[in-house]
Scaffold this motif. Structure first.
Motif, PDB file in Angstrom:
ATOM      1  N   PRO A   5      -0.815 -11.181   7.232  1.00 11.29           N
ATOM      2  CA  PRO A   5       0.512 -11.242   6.642  1.00 11.29           C
ATOM      3  C   PRO A   5       1.455 -10.075   6.577  1.00 11.29           C
ATOM      4  O   PRO A   5       0.794  -8.952   7.055  1.00 11.29           O
ATOM      5  N   PRO A   6       2.682 -10.071   6.846  1.00 16.06           N
ATOM      6  CA  PRO A   6       3.400  -8.760   6.768  1.00 16.06           C
ATOM      7  C   PRO A   6       3.275  -8.037   5.375  1.00 16.06           C
ATOM      8  O   PRO A   6       2.592  -8.475   4.576  1.00 16.06           O
ATOM      9  N   THR A   7       3.686  -6.635   5.604  1.00 16.44           N
ATOM     10  CA  THR A   7       3.249  -5.834   4.551  1.00 16.44           C
ATOM     11  C   THR A   7       4.358  -6.054   3.540  1.00 16.44           C
ATOM     12  O   THR A   7       5.497  -6.672   3.884  1.00 16.44           O
ATOM     13  N   ARG A   8       3.910  -5.626   2.381  1.00 17.38           N
ATOM     14  CA  ARG A   8       5.013  -5.592   1.218  1.00 17.38           C
ATOM     15  C   ARG A   8       6.433  -4.996   1.501  1.00 17.38           C
ATOM     16  O   ARG A   8       7.489  -5.610   1.438  1.00 17.38           O
ATOM     17  N   GLY A   9       6.164  -3.700   2.206  1.00 15.40           N
ATOM     18  CA  GLY A   9       7.587  -3.162   2.632  1.00 15.40           C
ATOM     19  C   GLY A   9       8.395  -3.850   3.712  1.00 15.40           C
ATOM     20  O   GLY A   9       9.601  -4.057   3.496  1.00 15.40           O
ATOM     21  N   GLN A  10       7.621  -4.698   4.736  1.00 17.96           N
ATOM     22  CA  GLN A  10       8.312  -5.280   5.678  1.00 17.96           C
ATOM     23  C   GLN A  10       8.998  -6.445   4.946  1.00 17.96           C
ATOM     24  O   GLN A  10      10.274  -6.982   5.305  1.00 17.96           O
ATOM     25  N   VAL A  11       8.560  -7.173   4.031  1.00 22.54           N
ATOM     26  CA  VAL A  11       9.117  -8.486   3.179  1.00 22.54           C
ATOM     27  C   VAL A  11      10.355  -7.825   2.424  1.00 22.54           C
ATOM     28  O   VAL A  11      11.375  -8.590   2.481  1.00 22.54           O
ATOM     29  N   GLN A 119       2.097 -13.843  -0.179  1.00 24.12           N
ATOM     30  CA  GLN A 119       0.984 -13.300   0.660  1.00 24.12           C
ATOM     31  C   GLN A 119       1.615 -12.053   1.416  1.00 24.12           C
ATOM     32  O   GLN A 119       2.220 -12.161   2.658  1.00 24.12           O
ATOM     33  N   VAL A 120       1.389 -10.924   0.941  1.00 25.83           N
ATOM     34  CA  VAL A 120       1.539  -9.785   1.782  1.00 25.83           C
ATOM     35  C   VAL A 120       0.412  -8.771   1.569  1.00 25.83           C
ATOM     36  O   VAL A 120      -0.492  -8.930   0.714  1.00 25.83           O
ATOM     37  N   ARG A 121       0.517  -7.791   2.481  1.00 28.17           N
ATOM     38  CA  ARG A 121      -0.544  -6.855   2.504  1.00 28.17           C
ATOM     39  C   ARG A 121       0.149  -5.406   2.246  1.00 28.17           C
ATOM     40  O   ARG A 121       1.299  -5.213   2.320  1.00 28.17           O
ATOM     41  N   ASN A 122      -0.715  -4.581   1.193  1.00 27.14           N
ATOM     42  CA  ASN A 122      -0.132  -3.295   1.005  1.00 27.14           C
ATOM     43  C   ASN A 122      -0.245  -2.406   2.451  1.00 27.14           C
ATOM     44  O   ASN A 122      -1.092  -2.532   3.087  1.00 27.14           O
ATOM     45  N   GLN A 123       0.792  -1.501   2.252  1.00 34.13           N
ATOM     46  CA  GLN A 123       0.914  -0.408   3.333  1.00 34.13           C
ATOM     47  C   GLN A 123      -0.488   0.381   3.295  1.00 34.13           C
ATOM     48  O   GLN A 123      -0.957   0.753   2.059  1.00 34.13           O
ATOM     49  N   SER A 124      -0.886   0.646   4.180  1.00 34.12           N
ATOM     50  CA  SER A 124      -2.301   1.440   4.451  1.00 34.12           C
ATOM     51  C   SER A 124      -1.958   2.932   5.060  1.00 34.12           C
ATOM     52  O   SER A 124      -0.867   3.136   5.552  1.00 34.12           O
TER      53      SER A 124
END
Length: 124
Positions: A5-11, A119-124
């Protein structure tokens, strides 16, 4: 291979850009800044310089109540499009939109309540 899934920041960036475009296309007004932030099953949207020229003219001529009424009507008219845009980007139904504007500061804010966390992923 399954794509992540896209990152939270991208969304959040995509939401900000598309909401700014919605204002530009529907109201022929370009807010100076649109900030979106996802908090679990909620999205906070803040627009800087969101008050349109007709609203500003009304305020400058002592018609604050009419300007506020115009703002409420504009927000109501944009809600279906805003709801659809958010749902398209986050992939989750919007169950409520809460909006308010401050004519004196030119800011407006909307909180979108989602059926569940997107559904987002956190930036790492």
């Amino acid at each position: 291979m399954e794509s992540s899934p896209p990152t939270r920041g991208q969304v959040e960036r995509t939401l900000s850009q598309r909401i700014q475009s919605l204002y530009r296309n529907q109201l022929e007004h370009n807010p100076s800044r649109v900030v979106c932030q996802i908090f679990d099953d909620k999205i906070a949207i803040v627009l800087e310089d969101s008050i349109t020229q007709p609203e500003q003219v009304l305020v400058e001529n002592g018609q604050e109540n009419l300007a506020q009424q115009v703002r409420v009507e504009l927000d109501d008219a944009l809600q279906p499009q805003l709801k659809s845009l958010i749902e398209e980007i986050v992939g989750v139904p919007v169950i409520d939109l809460l909006s308010n504007a401050k004519l004196d500061t030119g800011r407006s804010a909307t909180v979108a309540i989602l059926a569940k966390s997107p559904q987002v992923r956190n930036q790492s």
